[in-house]
Design an enzyme around this catalytic site. Structure first.
Site, PDB file in Angstrom:
ATOM      1  N   HIS A  93      79.733  46.490-177.320  1.00  0.00           N
ATOM      2  CA  HIS A  93      80.498  45.968-178.465  1.00  0.00           C
ATOM      3  C   HIS A  93      81.912  46.559-178.465  1.00  0.00           C
ATOM      4  O   HIS A  93      82.896  45.850-178.624  1.00  0.00           O
ATOM      5  CB  HIS A  93      79.831  46.369-179.784  1.00  0.00           C
ATOM      6  CG  HIS A  93      78.521  45.692-180.060  1.00  0.00           C
ATOM      7  ND1 HIS A  93      78.354  44.331-179.985  1.00  0.00           N
ATOM      8  CD2 HIS A  93      77.318  46.188-180.442  1.00  0.00           C
ATOM      9  CE1 HIS A  93      77.101  44.026-180.310  1.00  0.00           C
ATOM     10  NE2 HIS A  93      76.450  45.140-180.578  1.00  0.00           N
TER      11      HIS A  93
ATOM     12  N   HIS B 233      74.670  49.875-175.284  1.00  0.00           N
ATOM     13  CA  HIS B 233      74.763  48.647-176.072  1.00  0.00           C
ATOM     14  C   HIS B 233      75.985  48.719-177.002  1.00  0.00           C
ATOM     15  O   HIS B 233      76.786  47.782-177.064  1.00  0.00           O
ATOM     16  CB  HIS B 233      73.459  48.494-176.877  1.00  0.00           C
ATOM     17  CG  HIS B 233      73.442  47.378-177.873  1.00  0.00           C
ATOM     18  ND1 HIS B 233      72.538  46.339-177.786  1.00  0.00           N
ATOM     19  CD2 HIS B 233      74.173  47.143-178.985  1.00  0.00           C
ATOM     20  CE1 HIS B 233      72.734  45.516-178.802  1.00  0.00           C
ATOM     21  NE2 HIS B 233      73.715  45.989-179.556  1.00  0.00           N
ATOM     22  N   GLU B 234      76.127  49.866-177.679  1.00  0.00           N
ATOM     23  CA  GLU B 234      77.268  50.038-178.593  1.00  0.00           C
ATOM     24  C   GLU B 234      78.587  50.007-177.822  1.00  0.00           C
ATOM     25  O   GLU B 234      79.578  49.464-178.300  1.00  0.00           O
ATOM     26  CB  GLU B 234      77.146  51.351-179.375  1.00  0.00           C
ATOM     27  CG  GLU B 234      75.925  51.458-180.262  1.00  0.00           C
ATOM     28  CD  GLU B 234      75.813  50.327-181.266  1.00  0.00           C
ATOM     29  OE1 GLU B 234      76.837  49.734-181.631  1.00  0.00           O
ATOM     30  OE2 GLU B 234      74.671  50.023-181.665  1.00  0.00           O
TER      31      GLU B 234
HETATM   32 ZN   LIG Z   1      74.580  45.190-181.261  1.00  0.00          ZN
END
Ligand SMILES: [Zn+2]
Length: 338
Positions: free
Chosen positions: A63, A59-60
């Site tokens: 980003h 998830h990171e």
């Molecule tokens: Zn996030």
């Protein structure tokens, strides 16, 4: 982040793990044993939690890699007991970029959950330990998406809301509204937690409320936060946290006290990489005549608003402040002479 170990470097981003994270598998292992799971069951529980954190890490990366598309490097990604933090070197400058970066994290979890469900649909596996493990992992990913996309400001959903609002209104107003929505959401969570007796939910609600209040205060304070770092983080599996970059700015200012430090501290800060026109737009109707310029994470000096206005009048509004200073088109005052 201090107290963290270097785990490795993937896609040119360092992955670190905070030492307190070790407590998570230990706690899961021994609490599973205490609950009568047996060594095999406890080991599976630990593997499950580690898998969740792998999803948080992906998830990171969502980003971080989206931020990279817009030229924003990520200093590192740190895994904490409450989730992960991707430390972006700076804020995205356009609302559309912020929107894309905010959505990219949860999008990764959507892909993971969809891949598992699709795999089930195609392979039609028999019920068993592996199937159960994967289906639970898929559900955790769905939960990660739902919680992170709640419009509570420090979470991704709050950033999505702020960026959409910022497309039609000044950035500070957009932040204030998003932060207020975040606080209302937090109060709702808190009530839900109290009614259902879920203390974890009350804790998370309190956390979101304070984080949202911090953002709201930030939006109204004259110190604006572009400067050096934007950290975003995620609580696994349920919530998100943000390290206020305003604090980082103030900490840096504290390291650069001029003789008139209290006055200097209240000045807005802009990045030297911005162009003159954007900087003036950012400052908006701010009545202050001077503001601080940051570069590489430190406040490097102070310039006059009137100088920027002159530069824009002369048709050089698209030039970066860095360049205007280097070419001595606008003078920079040191903080000592403030
Ligand atoms: Zn996030």
């Amino acid at each position: 982040m201090s107290g963290s170990w270097h785990l490795g470097r993937f896609a040119n981003i360092d992955v670190r793990v905070h030492w307190t994270f070790l407590l998570v598998p230990l706690w899961i292992y021994f609490s599973s044993l205490a609950a009568g799971s047996g060594v095999a069951g406890a080991t599976i529980s630990v593997l499950f939690v580690l898998s969740i954190f792998a999803c948080v890490l992906f998830h990171e990366y969502g980003h971080a890699l989206m931020a990279r598309r817009f030229g924003i490097p990520t200093r590192d990604i740190t895994i904490l007991p409450i989730g992960g933090v991707a430390s972006l070197e700076r804020m995205p400058r356009r609302p559309a970029h912020e929107l894309a970066i905010a959505v990219a994290g949860p999008a990764v979890n959507v892909v993971i959950a969809a891949a598992i469900f699709l795999g089930f649909a195609i392979l039609d596996p028999t019920a068993g330990a592996v199937t159960s493990f994967l289906s639970r992992l898929a559900l955790v990913n769905v939960a990660l998406v739902v919680f992170n996309m709640l419009p509570a400001f420090p979470m991704d959903g709050g950033r999505v809301l702020r960026s959409i609002l910022a497309m039609t209104m000044p950035y500070a107003s957009a932040t204030r509204i998003a932060a207020n929505v975040g606080q209302v959401t937090a109060v709702g969570f808190g009530l839900l937690g109290l009614i259902s007796g879920n203390l974890m939910l009350v804790f998370i609600a309190g956390f979101i409320f304070l984080a949202a209040r911090g953002e709201a205060m930030l939006a109204t304070a004259p110190v604006r936060y572009d400067v050096a770092s934007e950290a975003r983080s995620h609580v696994a599996p349920t919530s998100c946290r943000d390290e206020g970059s305003s604090d980082a700015v103030k900490a840096r200012l504290l390291n650069h006290p001029g003789p008139n430090f209290p006055d200097v501290r209240s000045l807005p800060i802009i990045s030297s990489q911005w162009n003159a026109k954007n900087a003036l737009g950012w400052l908006g109707s701010n009545s202050l005549e001077k503001f601080l310029v940051s570069s590489g994470g430190s406040v490097v000096g102070m310039i006059n608003k009137s100088d920027l206005q002159r530069v824009v009048r002369e048709g050089r509004g698209a030039m970066a402040i860095e360049r205007l200073l280097a070419l001595r088109i606008i003078p920079m005052q040191s903080l000592r002479s403030a």
